[in-house]
Design a protein around this motif. Structure first.
Motif, PDB file in Angstrom:
ATOM      1  N   LEU B 229       0.822  -1.205   0.000  1.00 51.62           N
ATOM      2  CA  LEU B 229       0.000   0.000   0.000  1.00 51.62           C
ATOM      3  C   LEU B 229       0.858   1.259   0.000  1.00 51.62           C
ATOM      4  CD1 LEU B 229      -2.840  -1.117   2.407  1.00 51.62           C
ATOM      5  CD2 LEU B 229      -2.964  -0.788  -0.045  1.00 51.62           C
ATOM      6  N   ALA B 238      -3.672   5.506   2.689  1.00 52.66           N
ATOM      7  CA  ALA B 238      -4.612   5.859   3.758  1.00 52.66           C
ATOM      8  C   ALA B 238      -6.037   5.568   3.322  1.00 52.66           C
ATOM      9  CB  ALA B 238      -4.455   7.332   4.119  1.00 52.66           C
ATOM     10  N   ASN B 239      -6.348   5.882   2.065  1.00 53.45           N
ATOM     11  CA  ASN B 239      -7.700   5.655   1.571  1.00 53.45           C
ATOM     12  C   ASN B 239      -8.061   4.167   1.531  1.00 53.45           C
ATOM     13  OD1 ASN B 239      -9.370   5.167  -1.295  1.00 53.45           O
ATOM     14  ND2 ASN B 239     -10.256   6.599   0.157  1.00 53.45           N
ATOM     15  N   LEU B 240      -7.019   3.317   1.448  1.00 49.82           N
ATOM     16  CA  LEU B 240      -7.293   1.886   1.435  1.00 49.82           C
ATOM     17  C   LEU B 240      -7.257   1.305   2.847  1.00 49.82           C
ATOM     18  CD1 LEU B 240      -5.438   1.060  -1.855  1.00 49.82           C
ATOM     19  CD2 LEU B 240      -7.833   0.584  -1.405  1.00 49.82           C
ATOM     20  N   GLY B 241      -7.310   2.192   3.846  1.00 50.95           N
ATOM     21  CA  GLY B 241      -7.478   1.731   5.214  1.00 50.95           C
ATOM     22  C   GLY B 241      -6.182   1.572   5.996  1.00 50.95           C
ATOM     23  N   LEU B 242      -5.034   1.960   5.407  1.00 52.96           N
ATOM     24  CA  LEU B 242      -3.765   1.793   6.117  1.00 52.96           C
ATOM     25  C   LEU B 242      -3.551   2.957   7.082  1.00 52.96           C
ATOM     26  CD1 LEU B 242      -1.187  -0.062   6.104  1.00 52.96           C
ATOM     27  CD2 LEU B 242      -0.122   1.736   4.757  1.00 52.96           C
ATOM     28  N   ARG B 243      -3.151   2.624   8.319  1.00 49.09           N
ATOM     29  CA  ARG B 243      -2.773   3.688   9.251  1.00 49.09           C
ATOM     30  C   ARG B 243      -1.310   4.027   8.998  1.00 49.09           C
ATOM     31  NH1 ARG B 243      -4.925   1.869  14.999  1.00 49.09           N
ATOM     32  NH2 ARG B 243      -3.984   3.842  15.571  1.00 49.09           N
ATOM     33  N   ILE B 244      -1.125   5.115   8.237  1.00 51.54           N
ATOM     34  CA  ILE B 244       0.186   5.431   7.682  1.00 51.54           C
ATOM     35  C   ILE B 244       1.274   5.510   8.749  1.00 51.54           C
ATOM     36  CG2 ILE B 244       1.505   7.177   6.460  1.00 51.54           C
ATOM     37  CD1 ILE B 244      -0.340   5.928   4.638  1.00 51.54           C
TER      38      ILE B 244
END
Lengths: 341, 348
Positions: B229, B238-244
């Motif tokens: 990601l 981030a939009n794909l749900g990853l906590r950057i």
């Protein structure tokens, strides 16, 4: 009753926080319903991208409220937001060796496990997303070998695979040639109509937006966000106000911008049809206004559409030349008009 | 070249076979040739007809091979992690300034203490080696913590990268100041340390080192979803749900720990960390980090063992320093790779 997908109320957007914050635009209120294609229009610098980024949760709002599917947008976690809205951005993406299929597969990330491995259902959704975006035939190609239009389709397929009620796109038609622009907007129109998704996209393509969008959001510096269907906005002459500040005339009948010419001379033309329209435009560029059908002055240009050389120029009633090309007609006419002065 | 799904297992299997054969060749070849049969019986049963062979294998070649293997894997993986995190083909394990922090720690001990206390550092013997490892690890750890704090406070990955590089320059400048005021012998020792060495570890410690580096390298596969990601860019991720921030934290901790470990025990090994990820990507031709991490580990081990072999080619009186070999062998390889792909008109 239409289902509300996105609702923003008195939203202030901008950068920074506290005393050092810079508000780009304030008090934005608008609604987006299920199954709608909404185009966000506005000049550069009015805050289109800032608004999009705020709605996507990439930057905090400076005030106001926003909700998505009746959840407070600013309290959603990344994971929850990932299930509600997918994005296509202008960010340049270079992933070494990535194929279209791999990219679209990443769209399934909110649903996959710790290692991100796709199961059969995921793979099926990836395949159908690529098919709907007409990029299936390139699924094994590397992103770096795609044209800009194909790349955009691949990213839209990624957003589609994410399976969210709302798809947000930041200027998806920028950098594309005209056929690709039309194709992308048609694709989005299709997604909205057949899949019951909602689409919010910012764009500069006013003519395409007027034809394809269900509703428009108009953003102008220092003014409230105007929303409505393209037709209503045309009817109430809303575009004029948006673009007037820059000295551009907006033609409500055609939905096109008119460039103001300054005329120094005039020429009588008899005729009609497409040839007449083109001729008027070519002369306008040279500062010559065309007068229709009245007999004034010594010069007359007559369009006789059936002839091999339809553009015939008369001086004092005598035929001086006939031409098939508008360019040559204009050049020759200019010569006679000058000598006439 | 074969494309599609069939290529990935093929490359992995080939890399494993290559790695195994290089391990064997590393044990067999050297200034003294030891037949494979002897090597096998020494390693499996622990005794041999020839006590000299036994000593060479158990005390020198085997630990050295283990260290080279572990260091290569760790640097290959750490380099891949950094290249993906920063989306920069020139990134490597050193970009966070961790190896510079290591070097600064070592310089402090080697140059500074000697200077202040009035003796040359080399006179300390084994205690000196221990002090070097500890100080190196401390230096790396301090920089790592600093970077993690910064990365938590800062939004963008690019800013973290620039600050990391700047910290690297800062440590280098401190090191050169220390060098300037130090006795020649200590400076010489420090320079030698900086050239890298796979043979500093005793057999028992070499096993421990290899165990930790190899397992951590392979465990990095667990980061592959975050890495996939991250490659898309912070916003898409981030939009794909990853906590950057959290993902970035884990990636930096993992790469930083591997780099710190290798630098502390082998010195700052250059080049492997930058070149190996490129070779790994080129060979396996996928963007999925499950396979990329695995392949970077394997190719890292292969490259490092190959360099170790060349560094002590039969017929040479002295071993060459590791760093002189890595770049000498590696740079032409990377140039050749890019030259070969010039028609594709892109650098990935």
């Amino acid at each position: 009753m239409k289902e509300e997908i996105l609702y923003i109320e008195a939203l202030n957007i901008g950068y920074g926080k506290g005393k050092r914050s810079l508000v780009v635009h304030r008090d934005l209120t608008a609604t987006l319903y299920r199954g709608e294609l909404v185009c966000l229009l506005g000049e550069n610098g009015t805050g289109k991208s800032t608004l999009i980024r705020t709605i996507c949760g990439f930057q905090p709002a400076l005030g106001g409220d926003a909700s998505m599917n009746e959840n407070n947008l600013f309290q959603l976690s990344e994971k929850e937001l990932a299930l509600l809205a997918s994005v296509v951005l202008t960010d340049r993406v270079i992933i070494p060796n990535a194929t279209v299929e791999e990219l679209v597969g990443l769209g399934r990330s909110p649903y996959t496990g710790a290692l991100g491995v796709l199961n059969d259902e995921d793979r099926q959704i990836v395949a159908s997303s690529m098919e709907k975006c007409k990029i299936q035939h390139k699924r094994k190609e590397r992103l770096s070998s795609l044209s800009d239009g194909e790349k955009q389709k691949a990213f839209i397929a990624k957003a589609l695979a994410q399976d969210t009620p709302l798809i947000i796109l930041d200027e998806p038609t920028a950098f594309l040639d005209l056929p690709a622009r039309v194709e992308i907007i048609q694709l989005l129109r299709n997604i909205v109509s057949t899949l019951e998704r909602s689409v919010l996209m910012s764009t500069h393509d006013l003519d395409l937006a007027l034809q394809m969008a269900d509703r428009l959001w108009l953003l102008a510096p220092g003014q409230d966000l105007l929303e409505g269907s393209p037709e209503d906005l045309l009817l109430h002459n809303k575009f004029q106000g948006i673009f007037q500040s820059r000295g551009i005339e907006f033609d409500n009948r055609t939905g096109l911008f008119r460039v103001g010419y300054s005329y120094s001379s005039y020429l009588t033309v008899q005729g009609h049809g497409f040839e007449y329209v083109l001729l008027r435009r070519a002369f306008a560029r040279k500062g010559i206004r065309i007068i229709h059908d009245t007999q004034e002055g010594r010069c007359l240009l007559r369009i006789e559409g059936k002839k091999e050389k339809p553009f015939r120029f008369y001086l004092d009633g005598n035929l001086v030349f006939s031409e098939a090309s508008i360019e040559k007609t204009v050049d020759l006419s200019l010569k006679y008009l000058e000598s006439d002065d | 070249m074969k494309r599609g799904a069939g290529r990935i297992p093929l490359v992995i299997v080939a890399a494993v076979l290559l790695l195994l054969s290089l391990i064997i060749i590393n044990l067999v070849l050297g200034s003294v040739h030891i037949p494979f049969r002897e090597v096998r019986s020494i390693l499996l049963t622990g005794n041999s007809s020839n006590i000299i062979y036994e000593n060479i294998i158990l005390k020198t070649r085997f630990p050295q091979t283990l260290v080279a293997l572990g260091a290569g894997m760790a640097l290959g993986v750490a380099g891949l992690l950094m290249q993906t995190l920063f989306r920069n083909p020139l990134a490597g394990p050193s970009v966070l300034g961790i190896s510079s922090g290591s070097s600064l720690g070592v310089a402090m001990v080697m140059l500074f203490t000697g200077n202040i206390l009035g003796f040359t550092f080399s006179s300390l013997g084994a205690w000196g080696d221990f002090a070097v490892v500890i100080s190196s690890f401390l230096g790396a750890g301090i920089v790592l913590i600093l970077i993690l704090i910064i990365s938590h406070r800062i939004g963008g990955s690019l800013s973290v990268l620039i600050i990391g590089v700047m910290i690297g320059y800062l440590s280098s400048s401190l090191v050169s100041m220390l060098k300037f005021y130090s006795p020649e012998e200590d400076v010489h020792n420090y320079v030698i340390w900086g050239l890298g060495n796979f043979s500093r570890l005793a057999p028992a410690r070499a096993k421990g080192f290899a165990l930790i580096t190899v397992s951590f390298s392979l465990l990095s596969v667990l980061l592959s979803k975050s890495l996939n990601l991250m490659a898309l860019g912070d916003r898409y991720a981030a939009n794909l749900g990853l906590r950057i921030r959290r993902a970035r934290f884990y990636i930096i901790v993992c790469a930083g720990f591997l780099t710190a470990l290798v630098t502390s025990f082998c010195g700052p090994i250059i080049f492997i960390g930058v070149a190996v990820p490129h070779l790994a990507k080129l060979l396996i031709r996928t963007s999925n980090h499950i396979y990329l991490v695995l392949n970077a580990a394997l190719i890292g081990g292969v490259t490092s063992l190959l360099c170790n072999l060349i560094a002590r080619l039969p017929g040479m009186e002295q071993e060459l320093p590791v760093n002189s070999v890595t770049a000498f062998i590696g740079a032409p390889v990377v140039i050749w790779v890019i030259w070969k792909r010039r028609h594709e008109n892109r650098l990935e």
